[in-house]
Design an enzyme around this catalytic site. Structure first.
Site, PDB file in Angstrom:
ATOM      1  N   ASP A  70       0.859  -1.089  -0.088  1.00 28.91           N
ATOM      2  CA  ASP A  70      -0.080   0.011   0.062  1.00 28.91           C
ATOM      3  C   ASP A  70       0.991   1.135  -0.098  1.00 28.91           C
ATOM      4  O   ASP A  70       0.538   2.359  -0.688  1.00 28.91           O
ATOM      5  CB  ASP A  70      -0.875   0.295   1.333  1.00 28.91           C
ATOM      6  CG  ASP A  70      -1.959  -1.101   1.314  1.00 28.91           C
ATOM      7  OD1 ASP A  70      -2.577  -1.381   0.145  1.00 28.91           O
ATOM      8  OD2 ASP A  70      -1.827  -1.719   2.561  1.00 28.91           O
TER       9      ASP A  70
ATOM     10  N   ASP B 206      15.643  18.604  -5.595  1.00 31.33           N
ATOM     11  CA  ASP B 206      16.641  19.932  -6.038  1.00 31.33           C
ATOM     12  C   ASP B 206      18.128  19.707  -5.373  1.00 31.33           C
ATOM     13  O   ASP B 206      18.556  20.870  -5.276  1.00 31.33           O
ATOM     14  CB  ASP B 206      16.051  21.019  -5.745  1.00 31.33           C
ATOM     15  CG  ASP B 206      15.335  21.050  -4.257  1.00 31.33           C
ATOM     16  OD1 ASP B 206      15.659  20.421  -3.484  1.00 31.33           O
ATOM     17  OD2 ASP B 206      14.381  21.724  -4.104  1.00 31.33           O
TER      18      ASP B 206
ATOM     19  N   HIS C 182       6.844  12.820   9.653  1.00 35.38           N
ATOM     20  CA  HIS C 182       6.189  14.043   9.072  1.00 35.38           C
ATOM     21  C   HIS C 182       5.589  13.337   7.553  1.00 35.38           C
ATOM     22  O   HIS C 182       4.369  13.535   7.478  1.00 35.38           O
ATOM     23  CB  HIS C 182       7.216  14.989   8.538  1.00 35.38           C
ATOM     24  CG  HIS C 182       6.579  16.086   7.792  1.00 35.38           C
ATOM     25  ND1 HIS C 182       6.181  17.308   8.329  1.00 35.38           N
ATOM     26  CD2 HIS C 182       6.332  16.427   6.456  1.00 35.38           C
ATOM     27  CE1 HIS C 182       5.749  17.907   7.262  1.00 35.38           C
ATOM     28  NE2 HIS C 182       5.704  17.482   6.148  1.00 35.38           N
ATOM     29  N   GLU C 183       6.465  12.607   6.824  1.00 28.18           N
ATOM     30  CA  GLU C 183       5.667  12.243   5.633  1.00 28.18           C
ATOM     31  C   GLU C 183       4.592  11.283   5.609  1.00 28.18           C
ATOM     32  O   GLU C 183       3.726  11.184   5.019  1.00 28.18           O
ATOM     33  CB  GLU C 183       6.850  11.682   4.609  1.00 28.18           C
ATOM     34  CG  GLU C 183       7.825  12.751   4.248  1.00 28.18           C
ATOM     35  CD  GLU C 183       7.456  13.839   3.497  1.00 28.18           C
ATOM     36  OE1 GLU C 183       6.364  13.852   2.888  1.00 28.18           O
ATOM     37  OE2 GLU C 183       8.083  15.197   3.715  1.00 28.18           O
TER      38      GLU C 183
ATOM     39  N   HIS D 257      -0.079  20.084   6.048  1.00 31.56           N
ATOM     40  CA  HIS D 257       0.842  20.970   6.797  1.00 31.56           C
ATOM     41  C   HIS D 257       0.187  21.862   7.943  1.00 31.56           C
ATOM     42  O   HIS D 257      -0.972  22.162   7.954  1.00 31.56           O
ATOM     43  CB  HIS D 257       2.010  21.839   6.032  1.00 31.56           C
ATOM     44  CG  HIS D 257       2.844  21.130   5.291  1.00 31.56           C
ATOM     45  ND1 HIS D 257       3.145  21.560   4.034  1.00 31.56           N
ATOM     46  CD2 HIS D 257       3.390  20.028   5.699  1.00 31.56           C
ATOM     47  CE1 HIS D 257       4.084  20.648   3.678  1.00 31.56           C
ATOM     48  NE2 HIS D 257       4.288  19.780   4.348  1.00 31.56           N
TER      49      HIS D 257
END
Length: 364
Positions: A211, A228, A275-276, A285
């Site tokens: 999943d 980046d 966090h993710e 957020h």
């Protein structure tokens, strides 16, 4: 007295009790307390973020000014959803739309809303952060709106099953971290969330059928959100039920607690993973700096304990874990020591925690 009236009375009473026990949580954003809470952001960071433009020259630039670097600032704000310009060609003029974008950024990041490029705003823009947009989110707009800082993805998507499988890519990995170290970090990160909601996470080997799919990627990796380089966007994850969590392979990831002895550009993997995972579950957020779901994270900083704001947000989506322990809810006592953020239990406000949990359950 009717059952409905009793229910509404109890809800109101609970809310008043929460107000009584947590008065400092209900202040308006633009207050001396709010400015004090963001005082840490006024400290100019010592690590140069080479990924993004040097915004320090833009401090105190006024509307109407034409200054080199403003176009880079507009590009940054466009990247995170604050500037809508299909051409993506930006001028160096500080114009009205930029002022509005800065005000919205300040609101979303919990800063005093001025529309100006003050030191705290510019410093925060220079920090590494999550690659998920701050806008295009649904703000919590229920009865507790004045207390909440959390947001959701538009439409408030969530998973509709109580067990989610996850796998860590065996091909998109880092040479300097062992597979077991990475797995250990993610087990801890997933356990933070599973301890408060009735969702469990099962580690599996089959990446294609899991999943939740986790991996380290560099540059343009085909999902429309290219990484980046060092200390730019650290990671990103997608709303339910997409399930993808990508970490920037260019970062210097660390998995131990020796933050002080690590590189100046080191990033704590567990903090970013926690966090993710919040994004994978459907949280956007938070504007509360102490929250795990706050978008920015300083290098060599560990922030892994869920705050009341994080817990309140995810409870609104999934409801409480029947085994939820009251002392597992953390109220941040931000103390920055040697570059780390410590979250400690507030031992003196146990009654407040009881009322808060009861209030959350009543409002679910």
């Amino acid at each position: 007295m009717s059952r409905n009236l009793i229910y509404r009375r109890n809800r109101a009473l609970c809310f008043v009790l929460i107000l009584f026990c947590f008065p400092y949580r209900f202040g308006a954003r633009n207050t001396p307390e709010a400015e004090q809470s963001t005082a840490k952001a006024t400290q100019i960071i010592h690590v140069s973020n080479s990924t993004w433009h040097d915004f320090s020259r833009l401090v105190d630039v006024q509307i109407g000014s034409h200054v080199s670097g403003v176009s880079e600032l507009k590009r940054y704000l466009h990247r995170f959803g604050y500037v809508n310009d299909g051409s993506e060609i930006f001028s160096d003029v500080f114009d009205g739309p930029l002022e509005s974008a800065i005000s919205l950024y300040q609101e979303n990041l919990g800063l005093p809303i001025t529309g100006r490029l003050d030191t705290s705003t510019v410093t925060l823009m220079s920090l590494p952060r999550c690659g998920v947009s701050d806008t295009h989110m649904t703000i919590n707009n229920d009865f507790l709106h004045t207390t909440a800082h959390y947001t959701y993805f538009n439409g408030k998507p969530k998973w509709n099953r109580d067990t989610l499988t996850y796998a860590i890519s065996k091909t998109h990995k880092l040479d300097y971290l062992t597979s077991e170290d990475v797995k250990t970090v993610f087990r801890r990160a997933f356990s933070q969330w599973s301890s408060v909601i009735p969702v469990s996470f099962e580690e599996v080997d089959d990446f294609t059928t899991a999943d939740l799919k986790i991996g380290f990627y560099a540059g343009d990796h085909g999902d429309g959100l290219p990484f980046d380089g060092v200390l730019g966007t650290l990671a990103h994850a997608f709303a339910p039920e997409n399930g993808r969590l990508h970490l920037d392979a260019a970062e210097t990831w660390i998995v131990d607690d020796d933050l002080k002895g690590s590189s100046e550009v080191a990033v704590d993997l567990e903090s970013v993973a926690t966090h993710e995972i919040g994004h994978l579950l459907g949280l956007g957020h938070s504007s509360q700096e102490s929250a795990v779901m706050y978008p920015s994270l300083r290098p060599r900083t560990k922030k892994v304990d869920l705050t009341v704001d994080d817990v309140a947000g995810v409870l609104k989506l999934y409801g409480p874990n029947p085994k939820l322990r009251l002392d597992s809810l953390t109220q941040s006592e931000d103390s920055i020591k040697n570059g780390t953020v410590s979250h400690r239990f507030l031992s003196g406000n146990f009654i407040g925690y009881v009322l808060l949990v009861v209030g959350l359950i009543l409002f679910l």
